[in-house]
Design an enzyme around this catalytic site. Sequence first.
Site, PDB file in Angstrom:
ATOM      1  CG  ASP A   1      -2.144   0.938   0.934  1.00 34.92           C
ATOM      2  OD1 ASP A   1      -2.073   1.768  -0.004  1.00 34.92           O
ATOM      3  OD2 ASP A   1      -3.149   0.859   1.668  1.00 34.92           O
TER       4      ASP A   1
HETATM    5  C1  BGC Z   1      -4.895   3.378  -0.181  1.00 34.35           C
HETATM    6  C2  BGC Z   1      -4.939   2.343  -1.291  1.00 34.35           C
HETATM    7  C3  BGC Z   1      -4.769   3.036  -2.622  1.00 34.35           C
HETATM    8  C4  BGC Z   1      -3.472   3.804  -2.616  1.00 34.35           C
HETATM    9  C5  BGC Z   1      -3.194   4.528  -3.912  1.00 34.35           C
HETATM   10  C6  BGC Z   1      -3.668   4.243  -0.283  1.00 34.35           C
HETATM   11  O1  BGC Z   1      -3.733   5.299   0.612  1.00 34.35           O
HETATM   12  O2  BGC Z   1      -4.938   2.738   1.065  1.00 34.35           O
HETATM   13  O3  BGC Z   1      -6.148   1.645  -1.247  1.00 34.35           O
HETATM   14  O4  BGC Z   1      -4.832   2.098  -3.663  1.00 34.35           O
HETATM   15  O5  BGC Z   1      -3.496   4.762  -1.580  1.00 34.35           O
HETATM   16  O6  BGC Z   1      -4.014   5.616  -4.069  1.00 34.35           O
END
Ligand code: BGC
Length: 739
Positions: free
Chosen positions: A291
Amino acid sequence: MTKPSRLLSTVLLTLFAVTIVGVVPRACAQHSFDKDSKQAKSRPWMNTSLSPDERAEMVLKQLSLDEKISLTHGNGMPGWGPPRPNAHLGNGGAGFVLGIERLGIPFIQMSDAAYGVRSSAENGRYSTALPSNLASASSWDPQAACEYGALIGRELRAQGYNMTLGGGVNLTREPRNGRTFEYMGEDPVLAGTLVGNRIKCEQAQNVIGDIKHYAVNDQESGRNEVDSVISKRAMRESDLLAFEIGIAIGKPGAVMCSYNSINGDFACENKYLLTDVLKKEWKFPGFVVSDWGGTHSTVKASAAGLDNEQPMDDFFGDKLRDAVRSGKIPMSELDDHARRVLRAEFASGIVDHPMAKGVVDVEGGFEIARKLAEQSTVLLKNADNILPLDRSKLRNIAIIGTHADYGMISGGGSAQVDPPGHPSKWQAHVWFPTSPLKAVSAKIPSATVKFDSGDNPSSAAALAKQSDIAIVFVHQWTSEGMDLRNLSLPDNQDALIDQVASANPHTIVVVESGTAVTMPWLDKVSGVLEAWYAGSKGADAVANILFGDVNPSAKLPMTFPKSEADLPHPQLVVPPPGAQGTAAVMRTGEAKPTFAVKYDEGLKVGYKWYDAENKPVLFPFGHGLSYTTYAYSGLKVTPGAQTAVTFTVKNTGQREGSEIAQVYAALPETAAEPPKRLVGFTKIQLKPGETKEFTVNIDGKYLSIFDESANAWKLVPGSYNIMVGGSSKDLPLTQKVNY
Ligand code: BGC
C-alpha cells in the site's frame, strides 16, 4: 459466388463483426507471433503459446540488475512528495512501474478503481461511477460482479491504464470503518466469491487485477500504526478466507499488503501473511505490491515476500540494489520479485495487448450503472405494501433531503470517482448529478412533485403534511482516512425524518450510506430503501424500484445493529495521545506500531457475533424484501467432497422476482464455532406461481475449521445442521447430516 461478391460479403461480415461484436479490433491489437520471424529469434517470450511462467523466466534471464530493481518499485505519484525524475512518464494514476522497452515489456500504469476509475476529470477524462463495492455485494450475484469488473477494466484501458488498484475485500469487523463502502461486507464466502468474480472479469479486459488490503486493515483510525491482534484461526476462517476465495476465483496479478501491522509485524513485511500463507500455501504466483507508503524496510520486507514498493523507491530502489550487491539479499530473492511482476504482465495480457487509449462509452456505462444499482438497492421495510407506489392514487409527492434536487452522494478517498468535469478534492463530499427529484418526477407526470432540502425540519414537515407521501433522501458520507464515531445519520437527519414522519406516516426513507446506519425513527416510517452510494445513475434505479418498474432483490451483506453498544467494540479504538501519526510512520523504517486493536471477538464477525451473543439486530445479514413472496420446501442434503444442498423455491406472489437463497451450516458443538455460517447461496429468478428446484454445492472447506496446532483445515466429525432460507434470520428448511 463470384470472386468480387465473395470479397464483398467478407468485407460486410467483417464490418458486422467490428460493429456488433467488436472482436476484430481486439484481435488486431494482439501481436501475432510468427515462429520463423526475426522477432521469434530475438524475443521468443512473445510466443503466446508459452505459459506466463515460461515467458517470464525467459525475460528474467535477459535482465540487468538495474532492470530487475526497476520492476520492484514505483516512480512517484502526483501530489506525493517532490516529483521524481521519471514523473513525466506516468499516466496521472497512483503509481507506475517502468517498462523494459528493449524487450517489449510495457509500463505498468496503475490507477485506483474501486467503483470506477479515479482522477478522470483531473486528467481530462471521464469515468462511470458504479454503485459502491458494498452495494455490489448486496446483489449476491457473481454475474453482476463480473459486469462490474468488466466495465472498470474497459474504462481503465480507455484511459491508458493497465493495472487496477481495486478489489477491496476486508471484512466488516468494524462497521464504523470509513472504507466499509469499498469492501464487500462481513462474510468471507459472499465477499470472496463476489470480489473474485469482479477481478476475473476485470482482468479479462487485459488489466492486471489487484485484491486488497491484505490483511486485517479493518479501521482507518491510526491505520499506519495500529497492530491488529488476532488469532490465526480467526484470521484464516474469516479475514484471510475472503482473500483465499477471491484469489482462487479471480487469480489477480497482484495482492496489495496493507498499512497496519498484524500480530507485531507490518503487513508489508509479514512473513506469515506474504510467504507462508499467500505464496506457499495458496501458491499465489503474482506479485505483492505495498500500500502507498506502507513499506518499512528493505531486507526484512524482501525476505518476507514484498515484491513491489509503491509509490516510491525508498526501500526497494538503491537500498535494494545495495543489499543485493552486498549479499544481504540473495539474487534469487530479487529474481523472484522480478519474475512475479513479469508473470503478472504476461498472464493478464498487457504484453500481448499493448495500450491503446480510447473514449469511454458514457451511455453504455450509464446503462450498466443503473442496472447494477437496481440489483444492489435493498428494500429494508415495506409496511402495508406502501411500495411500489401506485401512480393512479398519488397527486402530491414531497421529495425531501439535502441535494435531493441535484444528486446522490458518493464515497471518498482514493476510491473517489470524479463526477463529469469536476476534479474532486481529497475527502470533499462529492454528489453525483443523478437527481432524485427529476427521476421521481419523470415517473409520474400526473402528480405534483415538490422539493424541500430538509435544512429546516419544520418546513419539510409542513410540505409532507400537504402531500400524499413524503420521500426523504438521507445520507451518511464516509471516506478513506477517517472512521465514523457512530452509526447515526449526521446533520440532524434523524430529527428531520422524525418530524416528517410525524406529519405524514406515509413516509419512505431512502438511505445513501457507506455502512450500516441506526434508525431511531424506524417504527414511524412506512418504507426504507438502502441505496448505498448508488453511482452515476442511482436516482433512476431508486425511482424504478419506488414505482415498481423494477422488483427489488438485493439483500444485506452486513448486519445493521440496533446500536453501537451491541458491537464487539462498543467504542472505536483510536490512537492514544502521543501516537506518531501517519507521516512519521510512513517516513521511517524504524517505525513500530503504537497501539493495538484486539480482535477478541475472533471468529464472531458480523452476524456470527450477534447470533452468538444473542443480540437482537435492526436488520439481519441477508435481509432484503421483494414485491413478491417466496416459499421454500423439499430440502435434501447429500454429503460428499462437495455437499449437494437441493431445495425448492416457489414464487407465491403476483410479480416476477429474483430470490437470493442462502445456505447456512451449524457445526458440531465440539468445533467451538459461532452458531452458524454462510456456506453457499444462489439467485433464483421466478415468474409468479413458478416453482423450481435448485442445488447449491458446498465446498468442503466452508464446512471445516482451521486447526492452528496442525496448521491445516479439518472437518470436525459429528452432526451438522444445514439450513436454507431467505435471510440469516429466516431459515425455514433444516436438515441434520453426519460427517
Ligand atoms: C490506499 C490504497 C490506494 C493507494 C493509492 C492508499 O492510501 O490505502 O487503497 O490504492 O493509496 O491511491
